[in-house]
Design an enzyme around this catalytic site. Structure first.
Site, short mmCIF file in Angstrom:
data_model
loop_
_atom_site.label_atom_id
_atom_site.label_comp_id
_atom_site.label_asym_id
_atom_site.label_seq_id
_atom_site.Cartn_x
_atom_site.Cartn_y
_atom_site.Cartn_z
N HIS A 86 -50.11 -1.29 -7.77
CA HIS A 86 -49.81 0.04 -7.22
C HIS A 86 -48.39 0.10 -6.67
O HIS A 86 -48.08 -0.48 -5.64
CB HIS A 86 -50.83 0.38 -6.12
CG HIS A 86 -50.58 1.70 -5.47
ND1 HIS A 86 -50.90 1.96 -4.16
CD2 HIS A 86 -50.04 2.85 -5.95
CE1 HIS A 86 -50.56 3.20 -3.86
NE2 HIS A 86 -50.03 3.75 -4.93
N VAL A 105 -52.03 9.59 -16.04
CA VAL A 105 -52.55 10.52 -15.04
C VAL A 105 -53.70 9.90 -14.22
O VAL A 105 -54.48 9.11 -14.73
CB VAL A 105 -52.99 11.84 -15.73
CG1 VAL A 105 -54.16 11.61 -16.66
CG2 VAL A 105 -53.33 12.91 -14.72
N GLU A 106 -53.78 10.27 -12.93
CA GLU A 106 -54.76 9.69 -11.99
C GLU A 106 -56.14 10.30 -12.22
O GLU A 106 -56.64 11.11 -11.44
CB GLU A 106 -54.26 9.93 -10.54
CG GLU A 106 -55.02 9.20 -9.47
CD GLU A 106 -54.72 7.70 -9.35
OE1 GLU A 106 -55.21 7.10 -8.40
OE2 GLU A 106 -54.03 7.12 -10.22
N LYS A 159 -57.77 7.12 -17.73
CA LYS A 159 -57.29 5.75 -17.54
C LYS A 159 -58.16 4.74 -18.30
O LYS A 159 -57.64 3.84 -18.97
CB LYS A 159 -57.25 5.38 -16.05
CG LYS A 159 -56.04 5.96 -15.30
CD LYS A 159 -55.95 5.41 -13.89
CE LYS A 159 -54.80 6.02 -13.10
NZ LYS A 159 -53.47 5.57 -13.53
#
Length: 715
Positions: free
Chosen positions: A451, A402-403, A408
């Protein structure tokens, strides 16, 4: 030896048959540059002057036949006046025609690939024999032009109009069996038998068993179609191709017009028609943009190749966080031959990831692009796990959880303890600073950003992000792994949003301004789609997710408060508060229904306009041109800033990042080429007209300097 040059040799074989061999010194492939063309002229003249020559076979000393014209050389010619460009084209064509007119039979032996001018060389021969593994095609329309060495003249006369139009207008590569089926080649043989088969064909023609003059004749005459057949064939083709290509890509339709116009002429007059149309296309901004893209892509590949020397071999990869994104990454890795561990803390996440990979592989099998055996092999390459048990053998880990920076950082610190010391760890973050995430790690030199763009299997771009402490091995290995996955990696330096999202959010900023002036989002979408975007900003917001856009906007506003912070509520705020999250929950700017194929279909929703009412500060009349400028000026200026700030190293990489990452209209060439096409000084003046809209519309001092000095980003 009858002729010896640096690109071509002509030597005797047996029974009066000679071999004209293309083998361009110092290059890995054969291509038509000025040297090759001038040597072909000399070689044809030498053959013509030698009375002992009874037949010619044309071969390649490389793994491929000829890849086409050297676009880096010929693009300069496109700047010449029309008459000069046309004269040069006709002069080159005379070489192919003189080869075609030799008194002796000619056979082309096609190995590897013969594209563009390479195939046109083969079409000038009397017979063509092709390796079973070879491919042929005329891809020029992908560069905004069409074949210019006789392809639009000879191919329709050989394989018929319908087949020729399909080959030329699509620009696709064709397999040997398909080429044989339509009559583009006379025989297909195993690669090791190619030379012998070509020689045998030549011998039979010399002996009179095969009539080479009869084979040649149709290529010299007008097309065998009466007026009604011509009208039906060409008008139908133009309508269909125009629908497929769209209004922004004129080359495919122009190619059909050229074939039609030349249909009633013999070869030489038909070649003049081809040359006139070729010159017309070469002068278009579309051709300049698409050729620029091709050259940018070549530059990207060269840069990525340089990292190979430092990169570590990735034999086993891992992805943290399954789901749709993790499943997409696992699919891409396994499909391209790198086995991958897929870890999640939830059984449902793993199941979702496996389902995503299986669905994507299944679609490839359905389309005939993958055998069931290869699908099974790829699926076996994805190893689901809920523990770090096998992570000690992993060479690279892609974190895709999850961002959220805290989540993270915790996951990254955890995985660092489970992998070997030299393993590379990469985060698939879209907005969070790599240097910030690296603070949780003991070995930040082994950490970088990787990314991917959604959907992973469709989007070619991967941004490889260098943090403050990232080492070269980490960057090189990640670039090499991205290439192995079939992606186009671009190395960027760390900043909020990196390259693509940093540039995209000012575009959304322009969209927010338009909405605050009461402009209908449906109209904005239509205008931007007409400009060339695959979808307008409202639809794009819904596809990305309003919640994702809301979060990203806040990150960008924090990173660049001087121009990206907003006062008061914007459209994305009120949509988010109304729980209109886009496609994911069936309502955003549009509402979504499921179509017959089970895919979401957008419909206008009056409720969306009600939600947006509070953010309208004034009703302002804007033209369609204003809409484009509101949207494009901030995007272009932010791209300029990324280049000036060293986030991206070159203009080529900046433009390719936008084309591969967010679908910037390819025929416009990228943001920086778009500025060049307007003119830097003219663009600065245009931006100044919108200065009252805020800092997003203010050119940088360096751009003003470029405008003053008459500089460009390209050339």
């Amino acid at each position: 030896m009858i002729y010896q040059g640096k690109a071509i040799t002509v030597k005797p074989l047996e029974g009066g048959i000679v071999e004209l061999n293309f083998d361009l010194k110092g290059e890995s492939v054969n291509k038509f540059n000025r040297l090759t063309l001038s040597e072909l002229r000399a070689a044809v003249d030498a053959i013509k002057a030698d009375a002992s020559v009874k037949g010619v076979i044309v071969t390649s000393g490389k793994d491929v036949f000829i890849v086409g014209a050297d676009i880096t050389e010929f693009v300069d010619n496109f700047q010449l006046p029309d008459e000069e460009l046309m004269a040069g084209n006709l002069e080159a064509n005379k070489i192919f025609s003189d080869f075609e007119d030799l008194d002796v039979p000619t056979v082309a032996a096609i190995n590897g690939i013969a594209l563009g001018g390479g195939l046109e060389m083969c079409l000038a021969a009397d017979f063509r024999v092709m390796s079973a593994t070879a491919k042929v095609g005329l891809p020029e329309v992908k560069l905004g032009i069409y074949p210019g060495f006789g392809g639009t003249v000879r191919l329709p006369r050989l394989i018929g109009c319908d087949n020729a139009v399909e080959w030329i207008a699509s620009g696709k590569e064709n397999k040997a069996e398909d080429a044989l089926k339509v009559g583009a080649v006379d025989a297909v043989v195993a690669p090791e038998q190619l030379q012998a088969a070509a020689l045998d064909l030549a011998k039979r023609a010399v002996a009179g068993e095969l009539d080479h003059k009869a084979r040649r004749q149709p290529k010299l005459e007008k097309l065998k179609l009466n007026a009604i057949e011509q009208m039906m064939a060409f008008e139908t083709a133009k309508g269909f191709v125009a629908g497929q290509a769209g209004p922004n890509y004129p080359a495919p339709v122009e190619a059909i017009k050229s074939i039609q116009k030349a249909a009633n002429f013999g070869r030489d007059k038909a070649l003049e028609v081809e040359a006139a149309g070729f010159v017309k296309l070469a002068k278009t901004s579309v051709a300049q943009s698409l050729i620029g893209l091709f050259l940018n892509d070549q530059e990207l590949k060269k840069k990525a190749k340089k990292y190979d020397e430092v990169a570590k071999d990735v034999k086993l990869a891992a992805v943290l966080g399954a789901g749709i994104m993790g499943g997409g990454i696992a699919y891409q890795s396994a499909l391209k031959g790198t086995p991958i561990l897929m870890k999640d803390i939830r059984e449902e996440g793993i199941q979702m990831g496996l389902n995503e990979a299986a669905k994507l592989l299944g679609k490839r099998v359905e389309k005939g692009r993958l055998t069931p055996a290869k699908m099974a092999e790829a699926l076996n390459g994805i190893r689901p796990t809920m523990s770090y048990g096998d992570f000690g053998n992993v060479d690279i880990v892609v974190e895709a959880v999850v961002e959220n920076p805290k989540v993270k950082q915790a996951v990254l610190a955890e995985v660092e303890g489970a992998v070997k010391e030299d393993a590379i760890i990469a985060s698939n973050t879209s907005t969070i600073s790599i240097s910030l995430l690296a603070q949780a790690l003991k070995r930040p030199e082994n950490f970088c950003g990787m990314h991917f763009f959604n959907p992973v299997h469709m989007m070619p771009l991967v941004e490889v992000i260098r943090g403050e402490k990232t080492g070269e091995t980490a960057i090189a290995t990640t670039v090499a792994y991205a290439k192995k996955m079939g992606k186009s990696p671009i190395v960027v330096n760390d900043c909020p949003g990196f390259l693509v999202n940093r540039v995209l959010f000012p575009y959304f900023g322009g969209f927010a301004k338009l909405l605050s002036f009461g402009v209908d989002f449906v109209r904005i979408d239509k205008v931007m789609e007409k400009f060339g975007w695959p979808m307008g900003p409202a639809y794009l917001s819904d596809v990305v997710g309003i919640d994702t856009g809301h979060h990203g906007r806040d990150v960008m506003a924090e990173g660049f408060p001087d121009r990206m912070a907003v006062e008061g509520k914007t459209a994305v705020d009120v949509m988010y508060e109304a729980n209109r999250l886009g496609q994911k929950n069936g309502k955003g700017f549009y509402a979504y229904e499921t179509d017959k194929r089970g895919k979401p279909k957008k419909v206008t929703d009056p409720q969306a306009y009600e939600v947006l009412k509070p953010i309208v500060v004034e009703q302002r009349e804007v033209t369609d041109e204003d809409i484009v400028n509101f949207m494009m000026i901030p995007l272009c200026l932010e791209t300029v800033r990324c280049l000036e700030d060293g986030i991206v190293e070159t203009a080529a990489e900046a433009d390719m990042g936008l084309i591969y990452g967010i679908g910037f209209p390819p025929f416009r060439g990228g943001a920086l080429r778009y500025i060049d096409s307007i003119g830097v000084a003219e663009f600065v003046a245009l931006a100044d007209k919108y200065a009252e809209l805020g800092a997003l519309y203010h050119p940088t001092a360096k751009l003003r300097e470029m405008a003053k000095n008459g500089q460009k980003f390209f050339g």
